[in-house]
Structures are given as structure tokens and as C-alpha cells.
Design an enzyme around this catalytic site. Structure first.
Site, PDB file in Angstrom:
ATOM      1  N   ASP A 218       0.858  -1.182   0.000  1.00  0.00           N
ATOM      2  CA  ASP A 218       0.000   0.000   0.000  1.00  0.00           C
ATOM      3  C   ASP A 218       0.899   1.238   0.000  1.00  0.00           C
ATOM      4  O   ASP A 218       1.469   1.611   1.031  1.00  0.00           O
ATOM      5  CB  ASP A 218      -0.902  -0.009   1.238  1.00  0.00           C
TER       6      ASP A 218
ATOM      7  N   TYR B  62     -10.547  14.191  -8.270  1.00  0.00           N
ATOM      8  CA  TYR B  62      -9.442  13.590  -9.015  1.00  0.00           C
ATOM      9  C   TYR B  62      -8.538  14.633  -9.665  1.00  0.00           C
ATOM     10  O   TYR B  62      -7.305  14.566  -9.570  1.00  0.00           O
ATOM     11  CB  TYR B  62     -10.022  12.654 -10.073  1.00  0.00           C
TER      12      TYR B  62
END
Length: 350
Positions: free
Chosen positions: A55, A150
Site C-alpha cells: 500500500d 481527481y
């Protein structure tokens, strides 16, 4: 140099998987591919690579990933097509942790070159209100009014790359991608983008005999789409150049969504009844890449025709669809955070 470590963050995703494959094809012997997904869910897996599940929102994982690297390519992010990014703004913005920690780790590790994959979603929305759009120049990102969520994360991360270069001497390169597509990408499950979603829907309609297709928006919205081979070429040229500002890497071949459906219907040899979902996410009305800067600075621009790339993409998705239909491929598990459609949503990497 082919023995030096190349790190591809997001190597289990669409662009990252192709990049790992490209480096291995070119004889590089030390390629590390890092992704958050279990390896069984990666788009492409290569035994010759150092495949790491991690991660990269966590700083310690980034430090491990960058240790000993000469070049780092940060493609990892939580993203998809318009259906995903319009409904998951917070998740998209959390990807800033990936680039923050990867930049810190790369600077600490003495990485020679750091590539960051930005997006055309950074561009000011006021420049994209008409379908008959004027191609977007790099300067059109400011004053800032990017795609909410985004786009803001991408624009902020671009600035971080700039300031890490200025403050810490890390050589950074930034590409603003315009809708990358091709084989070996997500084509079902909710994160697929328009080219893959349309291919899948046309294949499904032809195979089942239900000759209908649902399209998000009125279909008049315009886009350009860049084939994956052009994307890889552009990244390689940019990364190893002296261009230290964000630059468009995208095709300038404009098409409407209706025109893209026309193209896929022609490839498939079928004509479908269309239903337009005007309440579905559709993004900006018009977006295209101005390639003046990339031609001036790199002497190159994407050149693969949309029709040629879509034929290859359709053939690959058709094989995947039929393999699943015949029980020889694992089903895609729908992403509960995504929304599917003909303008539908690429693979989460990171």
C-alpha cells in the site's frame, strides 16, 4: 544501465503492466512492480520482475519500494472512468498520499529520475464547456478549476513534483495523459473507461442478440483517446528529456462518444439501438490535446489511429468476454464504489 533498478508504482494496473512488459522486452533485468492489489488481480504479471504487493499510501512501503532505484514511475492511484471519479472524490484525493510519500522516498533514496502520471482532468473546466472544443494547451491548467476531486489531486501533485525538484534537486517529469486505452486493461466491473466499456457492451449485445446499448450523456461529448503503445513511447521520451514542466501526452484525434460507438459497431459488424442516459455522469462536454509543446520539445506526438487501436482493443476484449462466457476465465467482481456505463469507469493501482 539495464541492470539498474526501475520501479513501477501501480505495476498491477493497465499502464503500469504494459510499462513493466516494455522494460523487460527491452532487456532490463531489474524491474520492480508494486501494486496494492493481490497479484491474482493484477492485469499482467511477469516472473522476471520483482512483484511486490504494498500500500503505497504508507510512507514506509514507499521507502522500501524506492530503495536502490535509479528511476521511479508513479502510476499508482485510486481511479477509474467518469462513473468512478464523479462518485468517489475523496478516494481519488487520497491518492495524494501515494505521490507525497513516493516523492519523499525517491528524494531520500537518491533516485535519478522520477516520473509522475498526471491527467487532462487538471484542466480548467471553463475551457471544456463546448463539444467543439479548442485543444487544451498546457497553460490552460491555470487559473485552477480542474475536475473536482481527481483533477485537484493531480494538479496538487504536479506542484509537489515541481517543488521537490526545486527544493531537493529531484529530477521530476510530469505527463498529462489524455484517455489511455488498449488491451490488458479493465473492461468490466465499474472502473473501465469509455473505449473498453463500449467494446464490452457491443460484444454483449451482438453475442446475446439483444441489439441495444446504453450510452451515458447525449453522446455528443468529445474526447481524444491515446493507444497504450503511444503512451509508453511518450513517457520514455519525456522521462529521458530535459523537459521539466508538465506536458500533454495524448492524441489530438477528436471523436464524439456517438462516433466511438459508430466505430465499434463497424468493427463488430452490428448496428444497435441506442438509449442515452442523460442523468449518468458524462464529464466535461469537450476535451482534446494540443500537441504543439510536445512536438516542439520532443519532436514527436502520438500517431496511432483510433480505428487501429480500437480494432486491437475490441479483439482482446472479445477474447476475454468469450473466455468468461465459456467458463475459462474468472468473473470480474464488481467494484461497489464504482458506477458502470457506456462511458464507464481503469484499474485501481497503488
Amino acid at each position: 544501465m539495464q541492470d539498474d533498478l526501475i520501479v513501477v508504482a501501480g505495476g498491477g494496473g493497465f499502464i503500469g503492466g504494459h510499462m513493466v512488459a516494455d522494460y523487460l522486452r527491452r532487456g532490463y533485468t531489474n524491474v520492480r512492480s508494486v501494486d496494492i492489489k493481490p497479484i491474482s488481480e493484477w492485469q499482467q504479471v511477469f516472473e522476471e520482475a520483482d512483484n511486490v504487493v504494498a500500500d503505497l499510501k504508507e510512507r514506509e512501503e514507499c521507502i522500501r519500494a524506492c530503495r536502490g532505484a535509479r528511476e521511479v514511475y508513479t502510476l499508482a492511484c485510486d481511479m477509474g472512468g467518469m462513473g468512478f471519479i464523479e462518485n468517489n472524490k475523496a478516494l481519488c484525493m487520497l491518492s495524494v498520499l501515494i505521490n507525497t510519500h513516493m516523492l519523499m522516498a525517491a528524494a531520500e533514496a537518491g533516485v535519478e529520475r522520477y516520473f509522475y502520471s498526471s491527467s487532462a482532468c487538471v484542466y480548467n473546466a471553463d475551457k471544456q464547456v463546448n463539444e467543439d472544443v479548442i485543444p487544451l494547451r498546457e497553460a490552460d491548467a491555470y487559473p485552477g478549476m480542474p475536475e473536482d476531486g481527481y483533477g485537484w489531486e493531480k494538479l496538487f501533485s504536479e506542484r509537489m513534483c515541481r517543488h521537490f525538484s526545486e527544493d531537493f534537486g529531484l529530477t521530476t517529469r510530469v505527463a498529462r495523459f489524455h484517455n489511455v486505452y488498449g488491451p490488458e486493461g479493465t473492461w468490466d466491473g465499474g472502473r473501465e473507461k469509455a473505449p473498453a466499456a463500449i467494446c464490452r457492451k457491443v460484444i454483449h449485445a451482438k453475442t446475446t442478440g439483444c441489439h441495444e446499448i446504453d450510452i451515458w450523456g447525449d453522446g455528443h461529448q468529445t474526447r481524444s483517446f491515446m493507444y497504450i503503445d503511444d503512451c509508453l513511447k511518450g513517457v520514455d521520451l519525456l522521462t529521458h528529456s530535459d523537459v521539466d514542466v508538465p506536458i500533454n501526452v495524448g492524441s489530438s484525434e477528436l471523436v464524439t462518444i456517438n462516433g466511438l460507438v459508430d466505430m465499434v459497431e463497424e468493427i463488430a459488424g452490428v448496428k444497435l439501438k441506442r438509449t442515452h442516459n442523460l442523468n449518468a455522469p458524462k464529464g466535461v462536454n469537450g476535451r482534446n490535446s494540443d500537441n504543439t509543446m510536445i512536438q516542439e520539445l520532443l519532436g514527436w506526438q502520438p500517431s496511432i489511429r483510433l480505428r487501429d487501436g480500437m480494432e486491437r482493443t475490441y479483439a482482446w476484449i472479445h477474447d476475454q468476454y468469450m473466455a468468461r462466457l465459456n467458463g475459462t476465465a474468472a468473473p470480474i467482481v464488481a467494484d461497489t464504489n464504482a458506477a458502470a456505463g457506456a462511458n464507464g469507469s481503469a484499474t485501481r493501482s497503488g
